[in-house]
Motif scaffolding. Structure first.
Motif, PDB file in Angstrom:
ATOM      1  N   THR A 457      19.359   8.437 -23.915  1.00 25.87           N
ATOM      2  CA  THR A 457      20.237   9.438 -24.518  1.00 25.87           C
ATOM      3  C   THR A 457      21.655   9.184 -24.037  1.00 25.87           C
ATOM      4  OG1 THR A 457      18.465  11.075 -24.580  1.00 25.87           O
ATOM      5  CG2 THR A 457      20.721  11.895 -24.783  1.00 25.87           C
ATOM      6  N   GLY A 458      22.536   8.800 -24.968  1.00 27.77           N
ATOM      7  CA  GLY A 458      23.925   8.545 -24.610  1.00 27.77           C
ATOM      8  C   GLY A 458      24.713   9.829 -24.455  1.00 27.77           C
ATOM      9  N   LEU A 459      25.994   9.677 -24.139  1.00 30.62           N
ATOM     10  CA  LEU A 459      26.871  10.843 -23.997  1.00 30.62           C
ATOM     11  C   LEU A 459      27.111  11.522 -25.338  1.00 30.62           C
ATOM     12  CD1 LEU A 459      29.665   9.642 -21.540  1.00 30.62           C
ATOM     13  CD2 LEU A 459      27.879  11.327 -21.092  1.00 30.62           C
ATOM     14  N   ALA A 460      27.404  12.811 -25.272  1.00 28.34           N
ATOM     15  CA  ALA A 460      27.809  13.530 -26.479  1.00 28.34           C
ATOM     16  C   ALA A 460      29.075  12.895 -27.048  1.00 28.34           C
ATOM     17  CB  ALA A 460      28.046  14.996 -26.155  1.00 28.34           C
ATOM     18  N   LEU A 461      29.262  13.018 -28.347  1.00 23.47           N
ATOM     19  CA  LEU A 461      30.414  12.427 -29.018  1.00 23.47           C
ATOM     20  C   LEU A 461      31.664  13.251 -28.741  1.00 23.47           C
ATOM     21  CD1 LEU A 461      28.694  11.875 -32.494  1.00 23.47           C
ATOM     22  CD2 LEU A 461      28.611  10.398 -30.489  1.00 23.47           C
ATOM     23  N   GLY A 462      32.781  12.560 -28.499  1.00 24.32           N
ATOM     24  CA  GLY A 462      34.045  13.247 -28.269  1.00 24.32           C
ATOM     25  C   GLY A 462      34.399  13.408 -26.815  1.00 24.32           C
ATOM     26  N   VAL A 463      33.623  12.784 -25.903  1.00 23.93           N
ATOM     27  CA  VAL A 463      33.881  12.915 -24.471  1.00 23.93           C
ATOM     28  C   VAL A 463      34.654  11.710 -23.940  1.00 23.93           C
ATOM     29  CG1 VAL A 463      32.842  13.228 -22.198  1.00 23.93           C
ATOM     30  CG2 VAL A 463      31.815  14.336 -24.200  1.00 23.93           C
ATOM     31  N   PHE A 464      34.081  10.508 -24.073  1.00 25.83           N
ATOM     32  CA  PHE A 464      34.750   9.275 -23.650  1.00 25.83           C
ATOM     33  C   PHE A 464      34.806   8.318 -24.830  1.00 25.83           C
ATOM     34  CE2 PHE A 464      33.076  10.754 -19.498  1.00 25.83           C
ATOM     35  CZ  PHE A 464      34.297  10.890 -18.849  1.00 25.83           C
ATOM     36  N   ALA A 465      36.016   7.914 -25.207  1.00 26.41           N
ATOM     37  CA  ALA A 465      36.211   7.128 -26.431  1.00 26.41           C
ATOM     38  C   ALA A 465      35.508   5.776 -26.387  1.00 26.41           C
ATOM     39  CB  ALA A 465      37.707   6.936 -26.692  1.00 26.41           C
ATOM     40  N   ASP A 466      35.374   5.172 -25.230  1.00 23.12           N
ATOM     41  CA  ASP A 466      34.848   3.805 -25.143  1.00 23.12           C
ATOM     42  C   ASP A 466      33.376   3.751 -24.763  1.00 23.12           C
ATOM     43  OD1 ASP A 466      37.380   2.810 -25.749  1.00 23.12           O
ATOM     44  OD2 ASP A 466      38.008   2.880 -23.651  1.00 23.12           O
TER      45      ASP A 466
END
Length: 549
Positions: A457-466
């Motif tokens: 499970t990756g990070l939520a969208l909109g937290v770290f651009a890269d």
């Protein structure tokens, strides 16, 4: 906007302190708690350099300097630079800075509250002011004034115009030196909105009401007549009363539904006239009429505002509904179902299916942080981007990466989106997927067993651009179903604030799993309804079912 003089005139008002007038010719004026600021304000809740005013051509522009507690311009928080105009109010902590023109204070906002004592000559409760049964000349004049005011107040006016109208009518009918109407803020210790008018337009004196007097009017709901306590000393020192600004005054509460919403105030230079009990009774009646008119106007405007908002929300709902699939695709060997239940008119939940020319199908489920219009606007952006990105046949991880970069750049740092994106190849029964911080879905097997899909499970969208998202593969067996949902399902709460939880969801799936994905989704919603019963839905609920036939 007309050009201002080279100098900027400010009046700084702080509770329990006299107003401070300041004049600046510099191009940059700083405001904050630091003593090095142009306008030092010793308030611990302010930043050292809290805000600034800069000259920009023929204008002055207000900016917040990244303060924690914010700078407010006419009641609205300053997010971007704001051009100033005469009469504007800038609020920083407990200080209110009035923007003046040519050094003259703007009468509409010139009431301050201080701790200077005042002598109360008469103080009567509002309920003890009946009409005088004797119809002498004074009583007839009072009735005539009230009748004229009642007729004048029949006409509906916008709230901002009504304030000025009430004060001007009081000034006309009672002929005081000054008349003022002030609406109390939430703390009931200061005014959030004020109008002041003077008979003499050149009168630049600051209207100050003592804290003691205000408490007597507001807390005890009394109409108070009082005289400036320093009058005796100043009279003794004055060669002439003219210009000494020695006043007697009347102050009455504005009462609506047993609550004091503000005060109505008039005063006279002592040489003009003395205040009588008849004046107090008249003031009480006028305050009653004014309070009722202010309340009915407020309710009318609130109803109109709600009606307008309801119409806008209906339009937003229709637009948002069109962003959701009207009918799921029907590729050979697969069946899709989607369920969407917003907790408000518009929602931050989103799901969609996009079928490509070669028969492959993209699907997504997403949940925007927050609820209501703000979340719905972000959701609309995600929907538009998803439908555009799928035209280029990217992998799900690429879609999430592109959405993530866009959201990081374009949305507030406090906003984020969880999302699960997949791509189905019906010929292989294979699903390629990527998870951006979303709830892991369930896999319901043909034999009725239910398991959570173990995946990265990756990070939520909109937290770290890269952030780099990863693709994974799921081979869906014939008869099996992939079940996705938003946390409005598992976090649905009953009246005891117990949550539905993942465990109850899995139990519901084990009970309802079968060949009909629509029946499975409806069974989940029925189980949630049975659990929460009469409790209000607090979050959006969305379900997506992907079944291999």
């Amino acid at each position: 906007m007309p050009a201002w003089p080279q100098e900027l005139h400010l009046t700084v008002n702080r509770r329990n302190q006299p107003p401070v007038k300041m004049v600046f010719s510099d191009d940059r004026i700083t405001l904050g708690r630091s003593t090095s600021c142009s306008v030092p304000i010793p308030d611990p809740f302010l930043s050292r350099e809290h805000a600034e005013i800069r000259r920009a051509g023929d204008q002055w522009v207000l900016s917040d300097k990244g303060s924690v507690n914010g700078t407010f311009h006419n009641g609205s928080r300053v997010l971007d630079p704001v051009p100033l105009k005469p009469g504007d109010r800038v609020t920083l902590g407990d200080a209110e800075v009035h923007i003046e023109k040519d050094g003259a204070p703007k009468q509409e906002s010139a009431i301050t509250i201080n701790d200077q004592p005042s002598v109360s000559s008469v103080s009567l409760p509002m309920i003890e002011l009946p009409a005088d049964p004797r119809k002498g000349p004074a009583e007839l004049e009072r009735l005539d004034i009230l009748n004229r005011l009642a007729l004048e107040f029949l006409e509906d006016r916008p709230m901002n115009e009504l304030f000025d109208f009430i004060v001007s009518r009081v000034l006309d009918h009672l002929a005081p030196s000054r008349a003022a109407l002030g609406i109390l803020n939430e703390t009931r210790e200061a005014f959030s909105d004020v109008r002041v008018r003077c008979q003499d337009e050149s009168d630049t004196s600051v209207l100050a009401i003592s804290q003691t007097l205000l408490r007597e009017v507001v807390d005890k709901r009394r109409v108070v007549s009082y005289t400036d306590v320093s009058a005796s000393e100043r009279l003794a020192q004055a060669r002439s009363i003219i210009g000494q600004d020695i006043r007697s005054a009347l102050c009455a509460p504005l009462i609506v539904e047993d609550q004091v919403m503000g005060v109505l105030y008039i005063d006279y230079v002592i040489t003009q006239r003395s205040i009588t009990e008849a004046d107090i009774k008249l003031m009480a009646k006028i305050a009653g009429i004014a309070a009722r008119k202010l309340e009915t106007t407020h309710l009318r405007e609130k109803a109109l505002e709600k009606q307008k908002l309801d119409e806008e929300l209906k339009t937003a709902f229709l637009i948002q509904s069109r962003l959701l699939p009207t009918e799921p695709p029907k590729p050979e060997g697969f069946r899709f179902e989607g369920f969407y239940r917003p907790c408000r008119t518009v929602s931050g939940d989103y799901y969609d299916f996009v079928e490509r020319p070669d028969g492959r199908v993209y699907f997504i489920i997403a949940d925007v942080s927050g609820k209501g219009l703000t979340a719905a606007l972000v959701m609309a952006g995600v929907a538009a981007a998803f439908n555009t990105l799928t035209n280029y046949d990217p992998l799900p991880s690429q879609i999430l990466s592109d959405l993530n970069r866009t959201l990081t750049r374009k949305t507030d740092p406090s906003m984020f989106v969880t999302g699960f994106c997949g791509l189905i190849d019906p010929k292989k029964g294979e699903i390629v997927f990527a998870n951006g911080g979303h709830n892991p879905p369930y896999v319901c097997a043909v034999d009725g067993t239910v398991r959570r899909l173990e995946s990265r499970t990756g990070l939520a969208l909109g937290v770290f651009a890269d952030f780099v998202y990863a693709d994974e593969t799921l081979q869906l067996d014939p008869g099996s179903m992939l079940y996705l949902y938003t946390d409005g399902i598992t976090e649905a709460a009953n009246s005891s604030e117990q949550l539905f939880t993942d465990e109850r969801l899995q139990a519901s799936l084990e009970k309802s799993a079968g060949p009909d994905p629509r029946a499975v989704g409806l069974a989940t919603l029925a189980a949630v309804d049975e659990f929460v019963k009469e409790a209000t839905q607090a979050d959006d609920m969305t379900i997506v079912c992907v079944q291999r036939l």
